[in-house]
Design an enzyme around this catalytic site. Structure first.
Site: not given
Length: 210
Positions: A120, A138
């Site tokens: 991420k 997320d």
């Protein structure tokens, strides 16, 4: 969400926010990397509060190494998991200097080799700093992708893969910003604001008028 709904869904988000941006505060690529690394399980507002103290003193890997781990740890004390994050950030600075001449690398492999930098974080840096059409998934993106039916998946990688397959190319660079902001302020976890949602017409979960 039907394939035919994806275009108007993103066109609407684009009209509402033509130039979406990260809410993390930074002035260079290294600060962006550091801020995203620190943001795991923390709010952007909380990270910004800490980095406003930290970055004026250390806004490059070299300066952060010179600052020292104890001072770095103290500077980010207000952020959750601060001790572990400080160690990861300090070690990341060392590797940036030793392996990359103090510059943030532009490859996913090199970024994910840095301590505390997962997929991420790498996606955020590649997208925000270098303009690559990555999807940083997320909790907000994961929720919106599943709730709307845009890109349902059981885990972050499944959602990321489906987003890359379904989001039209012209929206891809900004897509994760729109989805994050939509999840943060409208499509909230406990009480989604469906009555105020500009894209409810194309959402699989929004209440339908009878």
């Amino acid at each position: 969400m039907k394939t035919s709904d994806i275009e108007p869904f993103f066109a609407t988000l684009q009209r509402a926010n033509p130039q979406p941006a990260s809410e993390l505060e930074y002035t260079n690529v290294f600060e962006l990397l550091a801020a995203v690394l620190l943001s795991a399980q923390a709010t952007d507002a909380g990270v910004n509060k800490a980095t406003r103290r930290l970055f004026p003193r250390a806004n490059t890997p070299q300066k952060m190494l010179a600052l020292g781990l104890p001072a770095l740890t103290e500077a980010i004390r207000s952020i959750g998991l601060y001790r572990n994050k400080a160690k990861n950030l300090y070690e990341t600075c060392r590797l940036l200097v030793e392996r990359h001449g103090g510059e943030v690398p532009r490859s996913r492999e090199a970024l994910q080799a840095l301590p505390g930098v997962g997929r991420k974080t790498a996606n955020v840096v590649l997208n925000v700093a270098f303009g690559e059409p990555t999807m940083a998934v997320d909790t907000h993106v994961f929720r919106v992708a599943n709730r709307t039916g845009l890109a349902p998946g059981r885990n972050e990688l499944e959602v990321e893969t489906r987003l890359l397959a379904r989001v039209p190319e012209r929206y891809r660079v900004d897509a994760h910003h729109w989805l994050i902001l939509h999840g943060r302020y409208v499509c909230k976890a406990r009480q989604p604001l469906c009555a105020q949602c500009g894209v409810a017409a194309w959402c699989d979960s929004a209440p339908r008028p009878r």
